[in-house]
Design a protein around this motif. Structure first.
Motif, PDB file in Angstrom:
ATOM      1  N   PHE A 118      -0.735   6.894   4.681  1.00  0.00           N
ATOM      2  CA  PHE A 118       0.820   7.207   4.252  1.00  0.00           C
ATOM      3  C   PHE A 118       0.721   8.653   3.700  1.00  0.00           C
ATOM      4  O   PHE A 118       1.539   9.446   3.497  1.00  0.00           O
ATOM      5  N   GLU A 119      -0.599   8.827   2.813  1.00  0.00           N
ATOM      6  CA  GLU A 119      -0.750  10.063   2.119  1.00  0.00           C
ATOM      7  C   GLU A 119      -0.780  11.245   3.326  1.00  0.00           C
ATOM      8  O   GLU A 119      -0.177  12.477   3.011  1.00  0.00           O
ATOM      9  N   LYS A 120      -1.236  10.983   4.517  1.00  0.00           N
ATOM     10  CA  LYS A 120      -1.393  12.119   5.221  1.00  0.00           C
ATOM     11  C   LYS A 120      -0.200  12.239   6.230  1.00  0.00           C
ATOM     12  O   LYS A 120       0.086  13.218   6.827  1.00  0.00           O
ATOM     13  N   ARG A 125       0.639  -1.315  -0.096  1.00  0.00           N
ATOM     14  CA  ARG A 125       0.104   0.062  -0.057  1.00  0.00           C
ATOM     15  C   ARG A 125       0.854   1.074   0.169  1.00  0.00           C
ATOM     16  O   ARG A 125       0.735   2.483  -0.646  1.00  0.00           O
ATOM     17  N   LYS A 126       2.264   1.112   0.729  1.00  0.00           N
ATOM     18  CA  LYS A 126       2.889   2.423   0.989  1.00  0.00           C
ATOM     19  C   LYS A 126       3.383   2.499  -0.429  1.00  0.00           C
ATOM     20  O   LYS A 126       3.741   3.661  -1.220  1.00  0.00           O
ATOM     21  N   GLY A 178      -8.441   4.652  -2.388  1.00  0.00           N
ATOM     22  CA  GLY A 178      -9.641   4.137  -1.650  1.00  0.00           C
ATOM     23  C   GLY A 178      -9.114   3.356  -0.420  1.00  0.00           C
ATOM     24  O   GLY A 178     -10.113   2.997   0.495  1.00  0.00           O
ATOM     25  N   ALA A 179      -7.979   2.832  -0.251  1.00  0.00           N
ATOM     26  CA  ALA A 179      -7.476   1.911   0.550  1.00  0.00           C
ATOM     27  C   ALA A 179      -6.930   2.895   1.822  1.00  0.00           C
ATOM     28  O   ALA A 179      -6.259   3.924   1.709  1.00  0.00           O
TER      29      ALA A 179
END
Length: 205
Positions: free
Chosen positions: A138-140, A124-125, A131-132
């Motif tokens: 990680f985006e935040k 995911r990173k 949507g995950a």
């Protein structure tokens, strides 16, 4: 490798996760696929239904990086330890051996899910799947992740004070998940934490 192939020129290949030791699949290799596995460092098999070589993950991306290859005492079965990228089974399951039979020992099963969770978080990173929830964290950034770790730790405390085992179970799972996200964000493999625990245990025993 001095492997004994059967009358059809095949040898069974047991594929096992090098980290969790979970058996992922049983496939077959012929001499050519075994050679390509050794040459490329990724698993190649022989399809008995299609009668052709196939490179695991060539289309799905779920490749398997080879760590070691061994054969049994009769030299007619090979054991391939791998670091898998994604799932092994065509159904989307981590392992082809995920249904029916007796339950695995809880200790082994627990360890495997922690390792599997870490791999999913790493994916995911890297891929930032839209949507995950993990990608969102990680985006935040680290501040958001730290906030969630703090919130979940507080929820664990409340559940424990309430003597609510069901609530404590769920909140502890949430805390472990967010701790894993934090470790991945920091670039610290979970196995390093386990090694620290092991070292402490040795020092005190």
């Amino acid at each position: 490798m001095n492997v004994k192939f059967d009358e059809k020129g095949l040898v069974p290949a047991i594929i096992q996760d090098a980290e969790t030791m979970e058996v992922l699949t049983l496939a077959y290799m012929n001499e050519k696929s075994l050679e390509k596995t050794l040459e490329t460092g990724e698993t190649w098999f022989f399809s008995r239904s299609r009668q052709e070589l196939w490179h695991k993950g060539a289309t799905s991306g779920n490749t398997q990086s080879v760590v070691s290859i061994q054969y049994d005492c009769d030299q007619d079965t090979v054991l391939v330890l791998v670091n898998p990228r994604g799932h092994a089974c065509h159904t989307g399951a981590v392992s082809c051996f995920s249904k029916g039979g007796l339950e695995r020992p809880p200790s082994m099963k627990d360890y495997q899910i922690l390792s599997t969770l870490e791999k999913v978080i790493l994916e995911r990173k890297q891929e930032r799947q839209e949507g995950a929830y993990t990608s969102y964290l990680f985006e935040k950034g680290v501040d958001k992740i730290l906030k969630k770790v703090g919130e979940e730790a507080a929820e664990v405390i409340i559940a424990a004070k309430n003597r609510d085992h069901e609530e404590l179970k769920w909140e502890t799972a949430d805390l472990l998940y967010h701790l894993q996200v934090l470790l991945v964000e920091q670039g610290l493999p979970f196995k390093e934490v386990l090694r620290t625990l092991e070292e402490r245990h040795k020092d005190r025993s």
